[in-house]
Design a protein around this motif. Structure first.
Motif: not given
Length: 99
Positions: A59-65
């Motif tokens: 959830l923390h990194y799901d849309t992070g590049i």
């Protein structure tokens, strides 16, 4: 590779988070399918899907590049292809190493 995909995401969608979001969705779907292939039970696939979806790291990194899901997606895809079509599974594995 993930920097290039981030650049493509900015150029096409004018948002850096679109392609990582698609990779996250792919990761969830592949988690379901690979669990289903291993156990032959849909319930186990759904449980694996929900556990990954509720994971704090996901959830923390799901849309992070900054944290590329692409190598995980290609690696799981190569594992899935081992079950379905053995001769073509090495292509996805090599792409996962390159990403």
């Amino acid at each position: 590779m993930h920097v290039m995909l981030g650049f493509i995401s900015i150029q096409i969608f004018d948002n850096v988070k679109v392609i990582p979001l698609l990779a996250s969705i792919s990761l969830l779907v592949l988690t379901y399918f690979i669990t289903f292939e291993i156990t032959k039970k849909r319930f186990a696939g759904i449980v694996a899907f929900v556990i990954l979806l509720s994971s704090g790291v996901f959830l923390h990194y799901d849309t992070g590049i900054t944290y590329p899901h692409f190598w995980i997606v290609f690696y799981l895809f190569s594992l899935y292809l081992i079950y379905k079509k053995w001769p073509v599974s090495h292509v996805s594995f090599i792409v996962s190493i390159l990403t």
